[in-house]
Design a protein around this motif. Structure first.
Motif, mmCIF file in Angstrom:
data_model
loop_
_atom_site.group_PDB
_atom_site.id
_atom_site.type_symbol
_atom_site.label_atom_id
_atom_site.label_comp_id
_atom_site.label_asym_id
_atom_site.label_seq_id
_atom_site.Cartn_x
_atom_site.Cartn_y
_atom_site.Cartn_z
ATOM 1 N N LYS A 1 1.802 -13.805 -3.062
ATOM 2 C CA LYS A 1 2.404 -12.495 -3.310
ATOM 3 C C LYS A 1 3.935 -12.552 -3.205
ATOM 4 O O LYS A 1 4.577 -11.527 -2.943
ATOM 5 C CB LYS A 1 1.860 -11.477 -2.307
ATOM 6 C CG LYS A 1 0.335 -11.373 -2.290
ATOM 7 C CD LYS A 1 -0.155 -10.509 -1.135
ATOM 8 C CE LYS A 1 -1.670 -10.504 -1.040
ATOM 9 N NZ LYS A 1 -2.153 -9.754 0.144
ATOM 10 N N ALA A 2 4.497 -13.730 -3.394
ATOM 11 C CA ALA A 2 5.940 -13.917 -3.164
ATOM 12 C C ALA A 2 6.796 -12.940 -3.953
ATOM 13 O O ALA A 2 7.833 -12.469 -3.457
ATOM 14 C CB ALA A 2 6.331 -15.360 -3.518
ATOM 15 N N GLY A 3 6.395 -12.600 -5.170
ATOM 16 C CA GLY A 3 7.189 -11.704 -5.998
ATOM 17 C C GLY A 3 7.258 -10.279 -5.489
ATOM 18 O O GLY A 3 8.098 -9.494 -5.952
ATOM 19 N N ARG A 4 6.394 -9.927 -4.526
ATOM 20 C CA ARG A 4 6.369 -8.550 -3.997
ATOM 21 C C ARG A 4 6.798 -8.478 -2.534
ATOM 22 O O ARG A 4 6.688 -7.432 -1.914
ATOM 23 C CB ARG A 4 4.961 -7.968 -4.158
ATOM 24 C CG ARG A 4 4.507 -7.836 -5.604
ATOM 25 C CD ARG A 4 3.254 -6.989 -5.717
ATOM 26 N NE ARG A 4 2.060 -7.680 -5.264
ATOM 27 C CZ ARG A 4 1.194 -7.174 -4.378
ATOM 28 N NH1 ARG A 4 1.422 -5.985 -3.835
ATOM 29 N NH2 ARG A 4 0.126 -7.855 -4.038
ATOM 30 N N ILE A 5 7.259 -9.595 -1.980
ATOM 31 C CA ILE A 5 7.654 -9.617 -0.563
ATOM 32 C C ILE A 5 9.171 -9.506 -0.453
ATOM 33 O O ILE A 5 9.909 -10.251 -1.114
ATOM 34 C CB ILE A 5 7.158 -10.905 0.127
ATOM 35 C CG1 ILE A 5 5.637 -11.022 0.016
ATOM 36 C CG2 ILE A 5 7.580 -10.918 1.595
ATOM 37 C CD1 ILE A 5 5.078 -12.323 0.560
ATOM 38 N N TYR A 6 9.625 -8.602 0.393
ATOM 39 C CA TYR A 6 11.057 -8.381 0.613
ATOM 40 C C TYR A 6 11.331 -8.282 2.118
ATOM 41 O O TYR A 6 10.462 -7.855 2.893
ATOM 42 C CB TYR A 6 11.520 -7.086 -0.066
ATOM 43 C CG TYR A 6 11.454 -7.112 -1.572
ATOM 44 C CD1 TYR A 6 12.588 -7.346 -2.329
ATOM 45 C CD2 TYR A 6 10.237 -6.895 -2.233
ATOM 46 C CE1 TYR A 6 12.528 -7.363 -3.715
ATOM 47 C CE2 TYR A 6 10.165 -6.922 -3.608
ATOM 48 C CZ TYR A 6 11.311 -7.153 -4.348
ATOM 49 O OH TYR A 6 11.255 -7.179 -5.726
ATOM 50 N N PHE B 1 6.346 6.082 2.784
ATOM 51 C CA PHE B 1 6.620 5.366 1.534
ATOM 52 C C PHE B 1 5.323 4.716 1.033
ATOM 53 O O PHE B 1 4.990 3.584 1.414
ATOM 54 C CB PHE B 1 7.710 4.313 1.753
ATOM 55 C CG PHE B 1 9.051 4.899 2.068
ATOM 56 C CD1 PHE B 1 9.924 5.263 1.056
ATOM 57 C CD2 PHE B 1 9.439 5.108 3.393
ATOM 58 C CE1 PHE B 1 11.161 5.814 1.354
ATOM 59 C CE2 PHE B 1 10.669 5.655 3.699
ATOM 60 C CZ PHE B 1 11.540 6.014 2.673
ATOM 61 N N PRO B 2 4.595 5.413 0.183
ATOM 62 C CA PRO B 2 3.310 4.881 -0.311
ATOM 63 C C PRO B 2 3.472 3.616 -1.151
ATOM 64 O O PRO B 2 2.499 2.888 -1.348
ATOM 65 C CB PRO B 2 2.753 6.032 -1.146
ATOM 66 C CG PRO B 2 3.937 6.879 -1.500
ATOM 67 C CD PRO B 2 4.881 6.762 -0.351
ATOM 68 N N GLN B 3 4.698 3.358 -1.640
ATOM 69 C CA GLN B 3 4.899 2.151 -2.439
ATOM 70 C C GLN B 3 4.923 0.886 -1.580
ATOM 71 O O GLN B 3 4.929 -0.221 -2.107
ATOM 72 C CB GLN B 3 6.177 2.254 -3.278
ATOM 73 C CG GLN B 3 7.467 2.413 -2.490
ATOM 74 C CD GLN B 3 7.849 3.866 -2.299
ATOM 75 O OE1 GLN B 3 7.039 4.653 -1.842
ATOM 76 N NE2 GLN B 3 9.074 4.212 -2.687
ATOM 77 N N VAL B 4 4.948 1.064 -0.248
ATOM 78 C CA VAL B 4 4.903 -0.075 0.667
ATOM 79 C C VAL B 4 3.441 -0.349 1.025
ATOM 80 O O VAL B 4 2.781 0.459 1.681
ATOM 81 C CB VAL B 4 5.723 0.202 1.946
ATOM 82 C CG1 VAL B 4 5.603 -0.976 2.913
ATOM 83 C CG2 VAL B 4 7.189 0.440 1.582
ATOM 84 N N LYS C 1 4.033 -2.562 -3.497
ATOM 85 C CA LYS C 1 3.034 -2.451 -4.561
ATOM 86 C C LYS C 1 3.676 -2.794 -5.906
ATOM 87 O O LYS C 1 4.885 -2.611 -6.077
ATOM 88 C CB LYS C 1 2.458 -1.035 -4.587
ATOM 89 C CG LYS C 1 1.623 -0.697 -3.351
ATOM 90 C CD LYS C 1 1.085 0.719 -3.404
ATOM 91 C CE LYS C 1 0.258 1.031 -2.156
ATOM 92 N NZ LYS C 1 -0.250 2.418 -2.155
ATOM 93 N N PRO C 2 2.905 -3.304 -6.849
ATOM 94 C CA PRO C 2 3.468 -3.645 -8.166
ATOM 95 C C PRO C 2 4.155 -2.444 -8.811
ATOM 96 O O PRO C 2 3.672 -1.316 -8.722
ATOM 97 C CB PRO C 2 2.235 -4.088 -8.967
ATOM 98 C CG PRO C 2 1.246 -4.526 -7.932
ATOM 99 C CD PRO C 2 1.460 -3.631 -6.751
ATOM 100 N N GLY C 3 5.288 -2.706 -9.453
ATOM 101 C CA GLY C 3 6.004 -1.662 -10.157
ATOM 102 C C GLY C 3 6.927 -0.824 -9.310
ATOM 103 O O GLY C 3 7.502 0.159 -9.797
ATOM 104 N N THR C 4 7.129 -1.182 -8.045
ATOM 105 C CA THR C 4 8.003 -0.405 -7.155
ATOM 106 C C THR C 4 9.448 -0.477 -7.619
ATOM 107 O O THR C 4 9.956 -1.561 -7.971
ATOM 108 C CB THR C 4 7.895 -0.933 -5.712
ATOM 109 O OG1 THR C 4 6.558 -0.770 -5.246
ATOM 110 C CG2 THR C 4 8.849 -0.181 -4.786
ATOM 111 N N ASP C 5 10.138 0.650 -7.620
ATOM 112 C CA ASP C 5 11.567 0.712 -7.938
ATOM 113 C C ASP C 5 12.338 0.330 -6.676
ATOM 114 O O ASP C 5 12.548 1.153 -5.778
ATOM 115 C CB ASP C 5 11.952 2.115 -8.396
ATOM 116 C CG ASP C 5 13.379 2.195 -8.926
ATOM 117 O OD1 ASP C 5 14.216 1.359 -8.511
ATOM 118 O OD2 ASP C 5 13.670 3.098 -9.726
#
Length: 802
Positions: free
Chosen positions: A53-58, A88-91, A229-233
């Motif tokens: 999931k590296a592309g979604r980890i910050y 923040f539901p996008q998390v 989550k995918p697509g998060t701004d």
């Protein structure tokens, strides 16, 4: 037909052994060097990519500037997890880690019990079960979903389980840490890949820490990672988090006055290793994308030089084959067959060079690993992309190198060639002249870069840092002695050969540091905050380190008031804005208001990397037994070390005696720069050697084409030095042009590199002159061998009629 092309190409190459050897040698060495650099670059770029999931980890990071104190921080504050999960539901998930640098109310060193002894373990972190959902850390024993939910639970790596229990299935077993803390093992994970931003062996439950009970703003010692989550701004989320952080900070209006600012930003996981060099409090020391770019550029340069050599030698030799082309055309050979023949020869040489290069890279990989401090190996995954890439290089280089003789010579009219109307010689080869200029411009660029890097590393080694690091022994883990650390220190001071000793966790070359805010007034105003290094030292610290007091006095054990005293550096005084800071009171807020008065000022000394300017430092008089620094002045160092080790064993027979020397610790601080310098110098040397191989071959062909001219000149009385100068001048002119092109570019590039150092050398004119003189000398020596050989030849042989 293809078989015939290959057979003819083989015979032609075998007939011209000198040309073939030079071409294969230069190209194979160039490709092998390029391969090693590519392995290094691919390894650096692959960090943390093992996470599915590296592309979604910050990671939550902070960019702040307050009262001139600017910094980027890899840590964040405790309340973030609850806010993120609830608002923040996008998390999708949040994982927090706190390493030894973020702990309070606890020792920062961890000793794990094994049999009757204790082993110091540095790779320990406190975290939560959510870590195993955010990161890809496969568990081979236990339940990852709830492994760290309970206090005093632990997850360990596979190799750690074998180290302490000689097996992997150890769920339910216990570990004792620091003699009193028992942790139940709830899981075992696979060892963390080398390409990771952290390499912990022990993951202890975050709920075991007092920090886990704090949910207040102000404590910022946690590393917080988000799984989005995918697509998060991301930009929109960063703005929202920044507003929350400012709102909950002390005196929010402060961040909008003057040039102060506070910004929360999300650092992508894939960027942390290479694009996080400026961040403070990172989990591990990161790499530097600048070095990746530099080595990638060097690899391209080396490959270009090798290809230029190949093309130069091919074009020089092709003029000797003009008569062959004419005869073939007379006998009915079509142009397309001639083109195919030349290209086959070129591709064959490139293919053989690539095969040798792959073997050389494999042979040199252990040496390269040692130089680069890597563990690279050629795996099936690497082979999967390497072989197609090499095949592509073979086709491209082979086509480019063979294109000139293939398309140019095949266009000649047979009658012109057979009558000798096609001019041959070095002077008529504009393409070859351009290529020589190109490759020597690269070589001069690398020579200048090598000299500048060497000078900077030498400057770092010899710079007066403001303290004496020579023959200072640092005894580690003195905190295991407890109060007996003072006894050991005093015993060591009595030994012949020991000049002084001091107790402190902090050394100018150490990895322990503590930043705090100090204020000039009792009423805390964040606008007056002085961000300061805060060291607890004893009365012998200044004398042991040979620091220079410019004002006031040292601490004294006979003056009880010194427990509230403070010695600061000149940078602190400048920040404080006081001409006479002695007896000035400063305040620190930590579990209540603490008041100190300044009793002395030390001259600025470099306690951090020379990449950074000297920042404010405050030293307070307090007991800290993290390490014992011992100043030695003995000619028989081995005997003295045996005595010191004996003293340690008397007080702590079950604990290992671990130590380092301060000058070695200093060198370790710049190990990355030293490795970079060594690799750059090595690759630059190889590039210059490859360029010289091509020049050597060109000089040989130039001399061969002018044999009749040389014979006539000798008959007319020309001496050897005149002929050597004549043959060399054509090449030396090209080197001069290369110097004019490469020097300003190299100066600009190395100035950019030096800007990363706050303390740096300057690029003097003589460095540029030395680089140019070196290039000319190397070129002249390379050419002179063939020139002298041609000048010494018997003119009768060259003037004899065919």
């Amino acid at each position: 037909m293809i078989k015939n092309y290959i057979k003819t190409a083989y015979r032609s190459l075998l007939k011209n052994k000198g040309f073939t050897i030079l071409n294969v040698l230069g190209l194979s060495v160039g490709l092998a060097t390029c391969l090693l650099i590519v392995f290094y670059v691919v390894d650096e770029l692959s960090y943390d990519r093992y996470n599915t999931k590296a592309g979604r980890i910050y990671r939550i990071s902070i960019d702040a500037k307050l009262n001139g104190n600017a910094g980027v921080y890899a840590t964040s504050e405790a309340p973030w997890k609850n806010i993120l999960k609830s608002s923040f539901p996008q998390v999708e998930n949040v994982a927090r880690l706190i390493d030894k640098n973020g702990l309070f109310l606890s020792p920062q060193k961890f000793y794990v019990k094994k049999n009757n002894g204790n082993i110091l373990e540095r790779n320990i972190v406190f975290t939560e079960s959510s870590l195993f959902d955010v990161f890809t850390l496969p568990m081979i024993d236990g339940n990852a979903a709830h492994a760290l939910d309970e206090p005093n639970t632990a997850v360990i790596t596979e190799s750690t389980a074998k180290k302490y229990f000689n097996k992997v299935n150890v769920t339910g077993r216990t570990l004792t840490i620091n003699d009193s803390n028992t942790f139940k093992i709830t899981g075992v994970i696979k060892d963390i890949p080398a390409q990771s931003q952290f390499h912990y062996d022990f993951f202890l439950s975050f709920s075991s820490r007092p920090e886990s009970k704090s949910n207040n703003w102000g404590y910022a010692g946690l590393h917080t990672y988000l799984l989005l989550k995918p697509g998060t701004d991301v930009a929109k989320l960063e703005k929202a988090l920044t507003n929350i952080d400012i709102k909950n900070s002390y005196n929010p209006s402060t961040w909008t006055t003057g040039d102060n600012h506070l910004r929360v930003f999300l650092k992508p996981l894939a960027d942390i290793h290479l694009r996080d060099a400026d961040a403070q409090y990172t989990l591990e020391k990161s790499g530097n994308i600048q070095y990746v770019y530099i080595f990638l550029l060097v690899a391209i340069f080396i490959l270009l030089i090798a290809c230029v050599n190949f093309m130069n030698l091919s074009t020089a030799r092709s003029s000797n084959r003009a008569r062959e082309v004419g005869v073939r055309k007379v006998l009915g050979s079509a142009r397309k067959y001639l083109v195919a023949q030349f290209l086959t020869e070129s591709v064959l040489v490139t293919f053989v060079s690539a095969a040798i290069a792959l073997f050389l890279a494999w042979m040199l990989l252990p040496l390269f690993n040692q130089m680069a401090d890597k563990h690279l190996e050629i795996t099936p995954q690497i082979i999967a992309w390497l072989l197609p890439a090499l095949l592509l290089v073979v086709l491209i280089v082979g086509f480019l190198a063979g294109s000139y003789p293939a398309f140019y010579l095949s266009s000649f009219q047979p009658i012109d060639v057979l009558k000798g109307k096609i001019a041959a010689g070095f002077k008529g080869g504009f393409l070859r002249s351009f290529l020589v200029i190109f490759q020597f411009a690269i070589s001069i660029f690398l020579i200048i870069g090598t000299l500048v890097i060497y000078n900077q590393l030498n400057y770092i080694r010899n710079k007066d840092l403001g303290f004496d690091r020579d023959q200072v022994l640092v005894i580690k883990n003195a905190n295991t002695l407890g109060n007996q650390a003072k006894i050991l220190k005093n015993d060591l001071k009595q030994l012949p050969g020991v000049a002084n000793a001091t107790l402190s966790s902090y050394q100018p070359t150490g990895d322990e540091d503590l930043k705090t805010g100090l204020f000039p007034h009792r009423k805390i105003d964040i606008k007056e905050d002085i961000l300061t290094e805060f060291w607890s030292v004893d009365e012998d610290f200044i004398n042991t380190m040979n620091l220079k007091l410019t004002n006031g006095r040292n601490f004294s054990k006979d003056m009880s008031g010194d427990t509230a005293g403070m010695i600061v550096n000149e940078a602190f005084v400048r920040k404080l804005g006081q001409l006479n800071p002695l007896n000035k009171d400063v305040y620190r807020y930590s579990y209540g208001l603490q008041q100190y008065h300044i009793i002395g000022v030390v001259k600025d000394f470099n306690f951090a990397s020379l990449r950074d300017n000297i920042t404010p430092l405050a030293m307070v008089y307090d007991f800290d037994n993290g390490a014992i620094s011992v100043k030695l002045h003995s000619a028989n160092l081995s005997a003295l070390m045996a005595q010191i080790a004996g003293k340690w064993k008397e007080l702590s027979p079950n604990q290992p005696f671990t130590y380092s020397f301060m000058d070695q610790d200093f060198d370790a601080t710049y190990r990355t720069e030293q490795r970079f310098g060594s690799m750059f110098i090595s690759f630059s040397t190889l590039a210059i050697i490859i360029a010289c191989l091509g020049l050597f071959g060109l000089a040989a062909y130039a001399a061969e084409q002018r044999t009749k001219e040389i014979g006539i000149r000798k008959v007319l009385g020309a001496n050897i030095s005149t002929i050597v100068a004549m043959l060399s001048m054509d090449f030396i002119k090209l080197v001069f042009i290369s110097i004019l092109i490469a020097t300003p570019i190299a100066w600009w590039a190395m100035q950019k590199w030096l800007q990363d150092f706050a303390y740096r050398t300057t690029i003097q004119w003589y460095i540029l002159a030395a680089a140019g003189a070196t290039a000319i000398t190397i070129a002249f020596i390379t050419i002179s061998f063939q020139s002298i050989k041609a000048a010494l030849s018997n003119p009768i042989n060259s003037l004899r009629s065919e």
